[in-house]
Write an enzyme that holds these catalytic residues in place. Structure first.
Site, PDB file in Angstrom:
ATOM      1  CG  HIS A  42      48.347  36.922  32.064  1.00  0.00           C
ATOM      2  ND1 HIS A  42      47.203  36.294  33.249  1.00  0.00           N
ATOM      3  CD2 HIS A  42      49.310  35.566  31.865  1.00  0.00           C
ATOM      4  CE1 HIS A  42      47.663  34.887  33.439  1.00  0.00           C
ATOM      5  NE2 HIS A  42      48.699  34.459  33.633  1.00  0.00           N
ATOM      6  CG  HIS A 126      49.324  28.582  27.285  1.00  0.00           C
ATOM      7  ND1 HIS A 126      50.733  27.957  27.391  1.00  0.00           N
ATOM      8  CD2 HIS A 126      48.385  28.866  28.516  1.00  0.00           C
ATOM      9  CE1 HIS A 126      50.535  28.015  28.891  1.00  0.00           C
ATOM     10  NE2 HIS A 126      49.483  28.349  29.383  1.00  0.00           N
TER      11      HIS A 126
END
Length: 182
Positions: A42, A126
């Site tokens: 995620h 990220h």
């Protein structure tokens, strides 16, 4: 802690981005490295931690309001690399190019949901792909992988996630999703 939930705000990844990331991270096959399960990948926007269940309604209302003020945006994958500090990495991450919309969204979530005054931090989009095992030695000379073509990740919603600690990996559950309207 009783009557608490371990929560974070994140965006789901599209299947084609997950497929690329799972394939590309195979370059980090090392006994000292533990891959994050595919279903746990995620894009984190804000980690809340252990939150009293009584705050659930406030958090959900805040997320709905913040999501309405932000437009959908695209992130472009820059590279896979050890990070966040190259000289003393803790993980392998897929780092996306800096994006003002992502930064503004992360900053607003931090300001709205933090109990302490927010630090001036640089919000780096990220996805954590792997973690180094605690008992292992961090491998040296790990590759930096740039995608052969643009990998674009359209972010059109954010979600409230719950993390249930388990071994060997936590279990993540999406509690509610909030479309970005702008």
């Amino acid at each position: 802690m009783k009557d608490t939930n371990r929560l974070f705000i994140a965006a789901k990844l599209p299947d084609e981005v997950i497929t690329y990331l799972v394939q590309a991270r195979q370059a980090y096959d090392d006994p000292a490295i533990r891959a994050v399960p595919e279903q746990n990948l995620h894009l984190t926007l804000y980690f809340l931690g252990n939150v009293p269940a009584i705050e659930d309604t406030f958090i959900r209302q805040t997320l709905a309001q913040v999501a309405q003020r932000h437009s959908p945006f695209n992130l472009t994958l820059e590279q896979l690399e050890p990070g966040p500090k190259p000289r003393s990495p803790r993980l392998i991450w897929a780092r996306f190019t800096l994006n003002e919309t992502f930064s503004n969204l992360s900053q607003e979530l931090t300001q709205a949901l933090s109990s302490a005054p927010p630090k001036q931090e640089k919000f780096i989009p990220h996805v954590t792909l792997c973690r180094f095992k605690k008992e292992g030695v961090v491998p040296r000379d790990l590759p930096i992988i740039s995608p052969p073509e643009d990998i674009v990740y359209p972010v059109s919603s954010i979600a409230l996630w719950q993390s249930q600690l388990a071994s060997p990996h936590p279990v993540y559950i999406v509690l509610e999703e909030y479309p970005l309207f702008g």
